[in-house]
Scaffold this motif. Structure first.
Motif, PDB file in Angstrom:
ATOM      1  N   UNK A  33       2.519 -37.805  31.839  1.00 29.94           N
ATOM      2  CA  UNK A  33       1.692 -37.067  30.881  1.00 29.94           C
ATOM      3  C   UNK A  33       0.673 -36.205  31.616  1.00 29.94           C
ATOM      4  N   UNK A  34      -0.055 -35.398  30.865  1.00 29.65           N
ATOM      5  CA  UNK A  34      -1.261 -34.796  31.428  1.00 29.65           C
ATOM      6  C   UNK A  34      -2.456 -35.471  30.761  1.00 29.65           C
ATOM      7  N   UNK A  35      -3.647 -35.234  31.288  1.00 25.91           N
ATOM      8  CA  UNK A  35      -4.767 -36.065  30.864  1.00 25.91           C
ATOM      9  C   UNK A  35      -5.153 -35.824  29.405  1.00 25.91           C
ATOM     10  N   UNK A  36      -4.723 -34.728  28.817  1.00 26.78           N
ATOM     11  CA  UNK A  36      -5.036 -34.492  27.396  1.00 26.78           C
ATOM     12  C   UNK A  36      -4.284 -35.474  26.495  1.00 26.78           C
ATOM     13  N   UNK A  37      -3.181 -36.004  26.973  1.00 29.04           N
ATOM     14  CA  UNK A  37      -2.264 -36.873  26.200  1.00 29.04           C
ATOM     15  C   UNK A  37      -1.651 -36.135  25.006  1.00 29.04           C
ATOM     16  N   UNK A  38      -1.856 -34.830  24.932  1.00 28.44           N
ATOM     17  CA  UNK A  38      -1.420 -34.118  23.732  1.00 28.44           C
ATOM     18  C   UNK A  38      -0.136 -33.326  23.957  1.00 28.44           C
ATOM     19  N   UNK A  39       0.616 -33.713  24.971  1.00 32.55           N
ATOM     20  CA  UNK A  39       1.921 -33.097  25.191  1.00 32.55           C
ATOM     21  C   UNK A  39       1.832 -31.992  26.213  1.00 32.55           C
ATOM     22  N   UNK A  91       2.080 -43.919  28.974  1.00 32.15           N
ATOM     23  CA  UNK A  91       1.666 -42.597  29.449  1.00 32.15           C
ATOM     24  C   UNK A  91       0.811 -42.784  30.695  1.00 32.15           C
ATOM     25  N   UNK A  92       1.163 -42.062  31.742  1.00 24.38           N
ATOM     26  CA  UNK A  92       0.326 -42.098  32.946  1.00 24.38           C
ATOM     27  C   UNK A  92       0.168 -40.677  33.453  1.00 24.38           C
ATOM     28  N   UNK A  93      -0.955 -40.394  34.091  1.00 18.78           N
ATOM     29  CA  UNK A  93      -1.240 -39.040  34.550  1.00 18.78           C
ATOM     30  C   UNK A  93      -1.114 -38.994  36.059  1.00 18.78           C
ATOM     31  N   UNK A  94      -0.075 -38.321  36.528  1.00 13.77           N
ATOM     32  CA  UNK A  94       0.117 -38.179  37.966  1.00 13.77           C
ATOM     33  C   UNK A  94      -0.877 -37.191  38.552  1.00 13.77           C
ATOM     34  N   UNK A  95      -1.130 -37.318  39.863  1.00 12.41           N
ATOM     35  CA  UNK A  95      -1.970 -36.336  40.539  1.00 12.41           C
ATOM     36  C   UNK A  95      -1.191 -35.040  40.796  1.00 12.41           C
ATOM     37  N   UNK A  96      -1.902 -33.922  40.709  1.00 10.31           N
ATOM     38  CA  UNK A  96      -1.335 -32.651  41.149  1.00 10.31           C
ATOM     39  C   UNK A  96      -1.243 -32.715  42.675  1.00 10.31           C
ATOM     40  N   UNK A  97      -0.111 -32.309  43.249  1.00  7.60           N
ATOM     41  CA  UNK A  97       0.040 -32.348  44.707  1.00  7.60           C
ATOM     42  C   UNK A  97      -0.919 -31.367  45.372  1.00  7.60           C
ATOM     43  N   UNK A  98      -1.504 -31.811  46.484  1.00 14.66           N
ATOM     44  CA  UNK A  98      -2.320 -30.911  47.294  1.00 14.66           C
ATOM     45  C   UNK A  98      -1.942 -31.094  48.748  1.00 14.66           C
ATOM     46  N   UNK A  99      -1.638 -30.022  49.475  1.00 17.58           N
ATOM     47  CA  UNK A  99      -1.290 -30.159  50.896  1.00 17.58           C
ATOM     48  C   UNK A  99      -2.496 -30.533  51.760  1.00 17.58           C
ATOM     49  N   UNK A 100      -3.725 -30.309  51.274  1.00 18.83           N
ATOM     50  CA  UNK A 100      -4.910 -30.572  52.125  1.00 18.83           C
ATOM     51  C   UNK A 100      -5.658 -31.823  51.754  1.00 18.83           C
ATOM     52  N   UNK A 101      -5.219 -32.515  50.711  1.00 20.03           N
ATOM     53  CA  UNK A 101      -6.000 -33.625  50.197  1.00 20.03           C
ATOM     54  C   UNK A 101      -4.986 -34.732  49.883  1.00 20.03           C
ATOM     55  N   UNK A 102      -5.111 -35.887  50.545  1.00 21.41           N
ATOM     56  CA  UNK A 102      -4.127 -36.963  50.341  1.00 21.41           C
ATOM     57  C   UNK A 102      -4.410 -37.694  49.030  1.00 21.41           C
ATOM     58  N   UNK A 103      -3.589 -37.426  48.025  1.00 19.88           N
ATOM     59  CA  UNK A 103      -3.764 -38.039  46.704  1.00 19.88           C
ATOM     60  C   UNK A 103      -2.745 -39.138  46.448  1.00 19.88           C
ATOM     61  N   UNK A 104      -2.125 -39.650  47.529  1.00 25.55           N
ATOM     62  CA  UNK A 104      -1.033 -40.608  47.326  1.00 25.55           C
ATOM     63  C   UNK A 104      -1.502 -41.906  46.670  1.00 25.55           C
ATOM     64  N   UNK A 105      -2.781 -42.306  46.898  1.00 23.16           N
ATOM     65  CA  UNK A 105      -3.261 -43.537  46.253  1.00 23.16           C
ATOM     66  C   UNK A 105      -3.230 -43.406  44.725  1.00 23.16           C
ATOM     67  N   UNK A 106      -3.444 -42.185  44.240  1.00 20.81           N
ATOM     68  CA  UNK A 106      -3.383 -41.980  42.791  1.00 20.81           C
ATOM     69  C   UNK A 106      -1.949 -42.051  42.276  1.00 20.81           C
ATOM     70  N   UNK A 107      -1.000 -41.557  43.086  1.00 18.14           N
ATOM     71  CA  UNK A 107       0.406 -41.664  42.667  1.00 18.14           C
ATOM     72  C   UNK A 107       0.852 -43.131  42.691  1.00 18.14           C
ATOM     73  N   UNK A 108       0.412 -43.877  43.695  1.00 17.06           N
ATOM     74  CA  UNK A 108       0.661 -45.324  43.711  1.00 17.06           C
ATOM     75  C   UNK A 108       0.070 -45.977  42.460  1.00 17.06           C
ATOM     76  N   UNK A 109      -1.170 -45.606  42.133  1.00 20.15           N
ATOM     77  CA  UNK A 109      -1.850 -46.208  40.980  1.00 20.15           C
ATOM     78  C   UNK A 109      -1.089 -45.957  39.671  1.00 20.15           C
ATOM     79  N   UNK A 110      -0.485 -44.780  39.535  1.00 21.15           N
ATOM     80  CA  UNK A 110       0.320 -44.517  38.328  1.00 21.15           C
ATOM     81  C   UNK A 110       1.388 -45.594  38.155  1.00 21.15           C
ATOM     82  N   UNK A 111       2.017 -45.974  39.268  1.00 21.76           N
ATOM     83  CA  UNK A 111       3.108 -46.961  39.204  1.00 21.76           C
ATOM     84  C   UNK A 111       2.571 -48.372  38.983  1.00 21.76           C
ATOM     85  N   UNK A 112       1.537 -48.764  39.730  1.00 21.80           N
ATOM     86  CA  UNK A 112       1.020 -50.133  39.587  1.00 21.80           C
ATOM     87  C   UNK A 112       0.337 -50.307  38.227  1.00 21.80           C
ATOM     88  N   UNK A 113      -0.391 -49.299  37.763  1.00 23.16           N
ATOM     89  CA  UNK A 113      -1.034 -49.422  36.449  1.00 23.16           C
ATOM     90  C   UNK A 113      -0.014 -49.417  35.318  1.00 23.16           C
TER      91      UNK A 113
END
Ligand code: ADP
Length: 180
Positions: A33-39, A91-113
């Motif tokens: 999902x995106x954070x709006x949850x509205x589609x 519904x879970x909100x994945x992180x937008x990928x960034x080449x300069x900022x490691x957001x992998x903990x948020x992608x992990x959190x989507x799965x564990x949550x």
């Protein structure tokens, strides 16, 4: 009297299939999902189109009751699955990928949550799409490793985690990520 012991937790079996997540017979399917949850577009749009207006109504109610500013990235929340064959949509909100900022903990959190929500629902089978790998731009091989590592290291009462991959490249990436 003693209360019963907590149910045993273990690691779920992982299965990979190519296909459309809206067609899955599972206790729960996960929406990127995106954070709006509205589609939105991608798998989110497909889930709302196939599941009908009941899912959007439930999402609107969640925004009003708990998430006035939207669902934060990495968190997960469940609604009805409307007309879909699954019982719930998580519904879970994945992180937008960034080449300069490691957001992998948020992608992990989507799965564990999402697994934690599945446990609260008593769901035994759950289907995931390749979160963040579409509009949010995450390179598929990297996303696959993060997703598989998150699932294989999380204790849960979920018995089967099914990754439903929409194209050959995603399927191949997840297959490689499951191989030692
Ligand atoms: P995100 O915004 O998290 O990147 P997208 O929906 O754009 O979410 O893409 C996530 C993944 O879901 C992509 O790999 C895309 O190919 C895939 N996808 C799109 N539609 C479906 C569907 N019906 N079933 C399963 N996967 C899908």
């Amino acid at each position: 009297r003693q209360s019963p012991p907590p149910p045993p937790q273990s690691h779920p079996r992982i299965t990979l299939i190519r296909g459309d997540i809206t067609k899955q017979h599972a206790d729960a399917i996960v929406n990127a999902a995106n954070s709006s949850l509205l589609g939105g577009g991608g798998v989110d749009g497909a889930i709302h189109r196939a599941g009908g207006p009941e899912i959007l109504e439930a999402c609107r109610a969640l925004r009003a009751s708990h998430y006035g500013r939207g669902l934060p990235t990495g968190q997960a929340v469940a609604t009805t699955a409307g007309r879909l064959p699954a019982h719930w949509v998580i519904h879970t909100v994945g992180p937008v990928y960034s080449p300069n900022d490691d957001r992998s903990a948020l992608l992990t959190a989507c799965h564990t949550n999402s697994l934690a929500v599945a446990d609260t629902l008593g769901a035994k089978t759950i289907a995931f799409p390749a979160i963040s790998t579409g509009i949010y731009g995450w390179p598929i091989a990297d996303a696959a490793h993060i997703a598989i590592a998150a699932i294989t290291t999380t204790a849960t009462n979920v018995k089967e985690v099914r990754f439903v991959l929409f194209d050959d490249a995603a399927y191949e990436a997840f297959l490689r990520a499951t191989q030692p």
